[in-house]
Design an enzyme around this catalytic site. Sequence first.
Site, PDB file in Angstrom:
ATOM      1  N   HIS A 130     -14.008 -18.085  25.640  1.00  0.00           N
ATOM      2  CA  HIS A 130     -14.905 -17.587  26.447  1.00  0.00           C
ATOM      3  C   HIS A 130     -16.148 -18.965  26.105  1.00  0.00           C
ATOM      4  CE1 HIS A 130     -15.624 -17.359  21.755  1.00  0.00           C
ATOM      5  NE2 HIS A 130     -17.690 -17.540  21.936  1.00  0.00           N
ATOM      6  N   HIS A 189     -16.089 -22.135  23.579  1.00  0.00           N
ATOM      7  CA  HIS A 189     -15.656 -21.547  22.663  1.00  0.00           C
ATOM      8  C   HIS A 189     -14.004 -21.443  23.079  1.00  0.00           C
ATOM      9  CE1 HIS A 189     -19.500 -20.399  20.379  1.00  0.00           C
ATOM     10  NE2 HIS A 189     -19.311 -21.640  20.139  1.00  0.00           N
ATOM     11  N   HIS A 235     -20.805 -19.284  26.989  1.00  0.00           N
ATOM     12  CA  HIS A 235     -21.706 -18.452  26.266  1.00  0.00           C
ATOM     13  C   HIS A 235     -22.852 -19.670  27.480  1.00  0.00           C
ATOM     14  CE1 HIS A 235     -21.299 -16.985  22.284  1.00  0.00           C
ATOM     15  NE2 HIS A 235     -19.958 -17.752  22.254  1.00  0.00           N
ATOM     16  N   HIS A 254     -19.718  -9.375  26.234  1.00  0.00           N
ATOM     17  CA  HIS A 254     -20.591 -10.363  25.625  1.00  0.00           C
ATOM     18  C   HIS A 254     -20.267 -11.753  26.432  1.00  0.00           C
ATOM     19  CE1 HIS A 254     -20.962  -7.860  21.643  1.00  0.00           C
ATOM     20  NE2 HIS A 254     -19.792  -7.611  21.759  1.00  0.00           N
ATOM     21  N   GLU A 278     -24.528 -22.673  22.459  1.00  0.00           N
ATOM     22  CA  GLU A 278     -25.131 -21.992  21.233  1.00  0.00           C
ATOM     23  C   GLU A 278     -25.625 -23.221  20.284  1.00  0.00           C
ATOM     24  OE1 GLU A 278     -21.854 -19.005  20.063  1.00  0.00           O
ATOM     25  OE2 GLU A 278     -24.016 -17.849  20.238  1.00  0.00           O
ATOM     26  N   THR A 283     -20.554 -16.042  15.700  1.00  0.00           N
ATOM     27  CA  THR A 283     -21.828 -16.184  16.140  1.00  0.00           C
ATOM     28  C   THR A 283     -22.392 -14.885  16.742  1.00  0.00           C
ATOM     29  OG1 THR A 283     -21.562 -17.166  18.166  1.00  0.00           O
ATOM     30  CG2 THR A 283     -21.697 -18.457  16.650  1.00  0.00           C
TER      31      THR A 283
END
Length: 251
Positions: free
Chosen positions: A84, A109, A86, A54, A96, A189
């Site tokens: 991590h 995050h 996104h 992910h 996000e 999320t």
Amino acid sequence: NSHAHALNTVMFTVEIRQSPIDIVPHQASRDPNLSQIVLNYDRCTSINISNNGHSVVVEFDDTDDRSVIQGGPLDNPYRLKQFHFHWGEKGCEGSEHTVSGNSYASELHLVHWNAVKYKTFDEAATAPDGLAVLGIFLDTGDDHRWLHTITDALYMVKFKGSITDFKDFNPKCLLPSSLHYWTYLGSLTTPPLHESVIWIVLKDPITVSEKQLGKFRMLLFTGEEEDQRLRMENNFRPPQPLKGRKVRSSN
Ligand code: 1SD
Ligand code: ZN
């Protein structure tokens, strides 16, 4: 009637605090009771970096309180477990959370858990006050001075399931200069989307270059043994309904 009447109970969860959300600054209320957040990352110990299919994740030793976030909306210290990112496929989206409908290129995050109230991370991850995630926006511009420490390691974790040592990285170097924040109650999320997160989203972004972000886009969603190769990008969830929640502001 020989057939007994079958009663089927269908279980479903009512989603009331999903994340991310669109943050509208003038709709957030300044809460004078909110203290500043304090990050005690001084003795913080990173262990490894991995591709979980992910995102790219840096894990920390969370067996004691050596690295914690406290203050702000939190009743007690929360331990750092991992961080991590996104990101998108282009610089114009990837975060996000959005601010007044606008996306940043990426979002970091830092995931912490409440080890005062819960015995394990997994137990905390299902409790309403179990996790505290610090969200930091990444804007594009000049090179970030310290992000290369992470991007230089990405070739080692290109495929889903790959993992390598990553010691002595202190995420303090990834913080913006101001720790003003918005906070609200939300969820993970990614599945299982547990409604267990006290979100703390920093108002100020950090700046990274397009070239640095490009290195994240060389990661793959797929494993080494798979025939198809899917580039890891757009690993962000879009904003979810606020459902009457209030976003509070630290200043
Ligand atoms: O996406 C992450 C997921 O990888 C995992 O770290 C989870 C915590 O167990 O948190 C979510 S998120 O809500 O921090 N994006
Ligand atoms: Zn995340």
